[in-house]
Every structure is written in C-alpha cells, then in structure tokens.
Scaffold this motif. Structure first.
Motif, mmCIF file in Angstrom:
data_model
loop_
_atom_site.group_PDB
_atom_site.id
_atom_site.type_symbol
_atom_site.label_atom_id
_atom_site.label_comp_id
_atom_site.label_asym_id
_atom_site.label_seq_id
_atom_site.Cartn_x
_atom_site.Cartn_y
_atom_site.Cartn_z
ATOM 1 N N TYR A 333 0.832 -1.203 0.000
ATOM 2 C CA TYR A 333 0.000 0.000 0.000
ATOM 3 C C TYR A 333 0.866 1.253 0.000
ATOM 4 N N CYS A 334 1.862 1.287 0.888
ATOM 5 C CA CYS A 334 2.737 2.459 0.987
ATOM 6 C C CYS A 334 3.449 2.724 -0.339
ATOM 7 N N ARG A 335 3.914 1.661 -0.978
ATOM 8 C CA ARG A 335 4.629 1.803 -2.249
ATOM 9 C C ARG A 335 3.702 2.312 -3.348
ATOM 10 N N LEU A 336 2.466 1.796 -3.384
ATOM 11 C CA LEU A 336 1.537 2.166 -4.443
ATOM 12 C C LEU A 336 0.934 3.558 -4.236
ATOM 13 N N ILE A 337 0.898 4.024 -2.994
ATOM 14 C CA ILE A 337 0.325 5.330 -2.698
ATOM 15 C C ILE A 337 1.361 6.444 -2.808
ATOM 16 N N GLU A 338 2.605 6.131 -2.500
ATOM 17 C CA GLU A 338 3.655 7.145 -2.404
ATOM 18 C C GLU A 338 3.796 7.953 -3.697
ATOM 19 N N PRO A 339 3.851 9.292 -3.585
ATOM 20 C CA PRO A 339 4.030 10.137 -4.776
ATOM 21 C C PRO A 339 5.436 9.987 -5.341
ATOM 22 N N PRO A 340 5.646 10.417 -6.575
ATOM 23 C CA PRO A 340 7.008 10.443 -7.119
ATOM 24 C C PRO A 340 7.903 11.320 -6.254
#
Length: 545
Positions: A333-340
C-alpha cells in the motif's frame, strides 16, 4: 501507432443502443435467467399452496417470530415499518423474503474480505495527533467528528491541502485533462458510470498515452455500466491499451442481495498529489454535451496535497477486495500510494509552518476525505451530514438530486430549522426519475411546515451532493439524501473545515438559488393528484428503493 489510436477512438465512440443489441446482450440473458429463477420459486410455492390452510398455526407462529426479530433488530425504523407492511400483506412470502435479504446471500465472503482489508490497512496513513489536539481547542466539534470517522477506517484529517471547488462538471473536466497530462507514476480512476463519448474519449486518449509511457493506470467502474453504457468485455479492451481495468460486481444470473450494493464512488487520484471527488461521472451529460433533463448542475472538488493519499488508499482497498489471489501488504500500500520523489516535498507543509494566520489557524483549513460502506453497521455518510445539521448556528445549505429520508435525517433537518437555523435545500426542477421525484414530494409538506425551505432548479437537473454551513464547514462528494446512498451503496466524500473554497461553495449555492422556484404550501396543494398518490404509495417501500 495508428492502430493504437484507432483502438482508442473505437473504445470512446458511442455505440448505437438498438432493440436487437439489447435482446442479444449479456444483460438480457442474465435478466431472463433471474426471471426464470423467480418463476421456478413461485411455481414451487404455488404447487404447495393447497396445503397452506393446514399450516395456519405454524405460519402465525413464524410471523410472530419475525415481528419480534424486526423489533429487536438494528434496522432503521422506517425500514421496519416497510417490512411490517410486507409481512401483513403477504405473511409467508414476506417472511421468506426478509430472511433471504438478512442472510446476505452472495456477499458474505466479500463483506468479510473487505473488513479484513480495511483493518489491515488502517495504519497505512497515520493521523497527526497534534492536529487533532489543535482542532479540539476551537470547540467546533470537528475534532470529535474526525475521531468518529477515523474509527471506521483510515481517514485522517489534513491541514496541508489546497482545495479547488468546481461549480460545474465542465469546469472539473477542463482541469482534469490538465492534471492527467502531468501524471508521472500512477493514475487511479474509480467511477460509478463510464460512458463512451466525447468526455471519456478525451480522458481515454491521455490514459492510453500515459500507460504506454509506463505510468500505472488503473480503471474501475460499476457493473451496472454494462446495462446501458459499456459492453461486458470493455475491461479486456482497455487492457489492450495497457490500462489495468476492473468492473465492480459484474451482473450475474443469480438471485442475490449482493447486486443491491453498488460502487457509487467517484475517485480519480494522480501520483498521490492530486485527487478529484464529487458527483460528476465520466459521461457527456455531466458536462452538458448532451441534455436529457435540461441543464445538468453538478459539482466537484480537487485536492492538491497529502489528502490525495487518502483517496489513493480508498481506491486500492476496493481494488484489492476484488482480487482473489493477491493480498496487498502494508508495504505494498505504501509503495503504491507514495508520490514520485519530485512531488513529495512540494505539498509537505506542517501545522507549525508559516502558512498560518497570526492566531495559528492554517490558511488552507482542514480536509478529511472519507468513505462509507454498506457492509458495516455505521452510516458514516448520514452521520457526517447530521453532525453538520446539529452543530449549525446560522445556516445549512444543501444541494441534492434525491430526497428520500429516514427518520433520523428527517428529524435532523426539522430540528435545525425549528431552532432557527436557515436550512435551504435545492432539488431538481426537471427530475430524472418520476417515481423517485413523487416520493420526494411526499415529504415536502411536513418539512416546509417545520421551516425548511425547499427550492427546485428550473433550468434542469441538480446532481450535486453539497452541504455548506456557517461559512466554515462543508462536504462535497457522492452521497445523496436517499436510502440508496445512505444504506446500500459504497460512497465517498470530502469534509471541509475553514477551507477557502467554502466561500466558493456558498457563492455557487446562492447563484444556483437565483435560478430556482421556491416550494410553498400553495405549490404543494397545486401538485397533480397522480403525483401525490404515487408519492404516498412509493413511500411504503422507500427503504427498499
């Protein structure tokens, strides 16, 4: 390259909706199979009808048990009355139908999985305790509301988000295209309605381009789209363009209460830095390129900042619940949500920075995205609305397409008006559903009598779902004032407190109000007799509509 462009144009072009297409469609087959199942059930019941007089005692006892069950259930009081009416008219079939609906056949596994996903991802985004403590000092009740909403899922309140209010679908669409073109990492799109046409075609062009460039593009839409707006295999067609796609709860040839629960949400998140929410679906009528019910009045908002991550999490939770093999971990989840990386610092502002007034109030105000699910016992959407009504001092101004009220909401509206709060509600002047409109009008007399002011938008149809109160509070989202939204649909909205867009919302309300006719005792008396009768009869089954 030309082949890809041709495919995009083919997927965006509206298809003719003829009788033959309907007859040979998957929807018609499914509908026929469901009718066949109902006919078989009825024939079995009719075959043994001759023995029913011998079971009168058993039937009466069973009916008493069901009545006791109803009185002790957590069901809404209006729904209890509807079921009592059904049990009185058709005791045995009504009791069987009640048991069938309460057994939740067809979605027990889905409900369990959704609750597990929400539980496992509740701490993906953390709530700033300092922010909650600060909000608790102003005695507005916002901190307490935020604590309540956060008990239902991961819905923090933020102070570092810009909010733009769009008074029309056209305004949202114009800005949406600009923001989509900036996507670097991901685009998450979840809508109740996608329809082939100009609006979706323009969006699809950008989505296909971004997917080709390596952006993670995901599209999810509700299964009812296959009835009128999209072919059943549309997800596969999108996948050919590199777009990951899902249809939420596809229609199946089974009699089940599961299909009553639809994904009514409208979410679009770009790189965890920008999110769109509101009533606007992705179809041409929402931007007035085609008009079926006069001018279409709708609203939306755009969030720029950390709060966009909440909508990204909502999307991924719903996306994950439809996966049978994959379970996302907290790290996923953290990886998929994190902005560029380049976007992270641009919107990262804390409570104690220079973006405050001399009194310490953040200039951008407070933003809390939240979702509501029919799979739990909490009516989050309705409770947020009622919190605004009960805590209002001066006014509560509302725009909603439907007005089908349960006892609690009706009491909240009337109580606010009776204690001197200016409660105004704008409704459609040209309805999209005649029976639903007649049902709404059945509430008019008692609501107007309590001091609530009702208005009808004469140019056309109001689809906006907006509350604004006292120049400091408001909500924009997908939640209508009817049983569908408050009880049966997956919904989402954004709660706003002290944001600059509150003034824009109130200005829009007043400008819309100037185009409305007021509902008075005289207009209520002059309403057509057929409309009055239809509304009264429909009200008997309001909780089931």
């Amino acid at each position: 390259m030309r082949k890809r462009e041709h495919e995009v144009m083919r997927l965006a072009k509206p298809k003719k909706k003829g009788l033959l297409r309907l007859i040979f469609s998957r929807f018609f087959v499914i509908l026929s199979l469901i009718i066949l199942q109902i006919a078989i059930i009825y024939s079995v019941f009719a075959k043994f009808a001759q023995f029913l007089p011998h079971f009168q005692v058993i039937q009466t006892g069973f009916l008493i048990i069901m009545v006791i069950y109803l009185f002790n259930s957590s069901m809404d009081a209006s729904a209890k009355l509807t079921w009592m009416m059904i049990l009185t008219v058709v005791p045995l079939p009504g009791a069987i139908f009640l048991v069938f609906t309460k057994q939740e056949l067809g979605y027990t596994g889905f409900s369990k999985r959704l609750k597990e996903i929400v539980r496992d991802s509740k701490d993906v985004i953390t709530q700033s305790e300092d922010l909650i403590d600060y909000l608790a000092q102003d005695r507005s009740g916002t901190a307490e509301l935020c604590k309540y909403v956060n008990r239902q899922g991961c819905y923090p309140v933020y102070d570092n988000t810009d909010v733009t209010y769009f008074p029309l679908g056209e305004d949202k669409f114009e800005r949406l295209l600009v923001e989509l073109s900036k996507a670097e990492k991901y685009i998450y799109l979840e809508y109740f309605i996608l329809e082939e046409g100009y609006m979706w075609g323009k969006i699809l062009e950008i989505l296909a381009e971004k997917a080709k460039a390596g952006v993670d593009v995901r599209v999810m839409y509700d299964g009812t789209c296959e009835i009128t707006t999209l072919p059943h295999d549309y997800t596969k067609r999108l996948e050919k363009l590199g777009i990951r796609s899902k249809m939420f709860s596809p229609l199946m040839p089974l009699v089940s209460t599961y299909f009553n629960y639809r994904d009514h949400r409208k979410i679009l998140v770009i790189d965890g830095r920008v999110a769109f929410n509101g009533g606007v679906n992705l179809a041409d009528e929402y931007i007035n390129r085609k008009q079926k019910y006069g001018h279409w009045k709708d609203t939306a908002i755009m969030l720029e900042g950390k709060a966009a991550e909440s909508f990204a999490l909502m999307f991924l939770q719903m996306w994950n619940v439809t996966e049978k093999e994959v379970n996302l971990t907290r790290e996923d989840y953290c990886r998929l949500i994190e902005p560029p990386a380049a976007s992270e610092d641009s919107f990262d502002r804390s409570l104690g920075d220079s973006n405050q007034t001399d009194e310490g109030v953040p200039l951008k105000g407070y933003v809390m995205p939240y979702a509501d699910s029919p799979m739990d016992a909490d009516k989050v959407g309705e409770n947020v609305y009622m919190d605004i009504l009960y805590k209002a001092n001066d006014y509560v101004h509302i725009m909603t397409p439907y007005l089908i009220l349960d006892g609690e909401m009706k009491t909240a509206l009337k109580f606010a008006a009776e204690r001197g709060v200016d409660v105004k509600i704008i409704l459609p002047g040209i309805p999209d559903k005649k029976v639903t409109n007649a049902l709404a009008k059945s509430y008019f007399y008692e609501i107007v009598d309590s001091g609530v002011k009702l208005y009808e938008y004469t140019p056309g149809f109001v689809h906006a779902k907006v509350f604004v109160s006292d120049d400091i509070k408001g909500t924009v989202g997908t939640i209508n004032l009817d049983y569908r939204s408050l009880y049966h649909h997956f919904e989402c909205a954004t709660y706003l407190y002290q944001t600059s867009c509150i003034a824009d919302m109130e200005e829009d309300f007043q400008e819309t109000l100037a185009k409305c006719r007021e509902v008075t005792f005289d207009t209520i008396r002059k309403e057509k007799l057929f409309t009055k009768l239809t509304g009264r009869v429909a009200r008997l089954a309001a909780p089931l509509m």
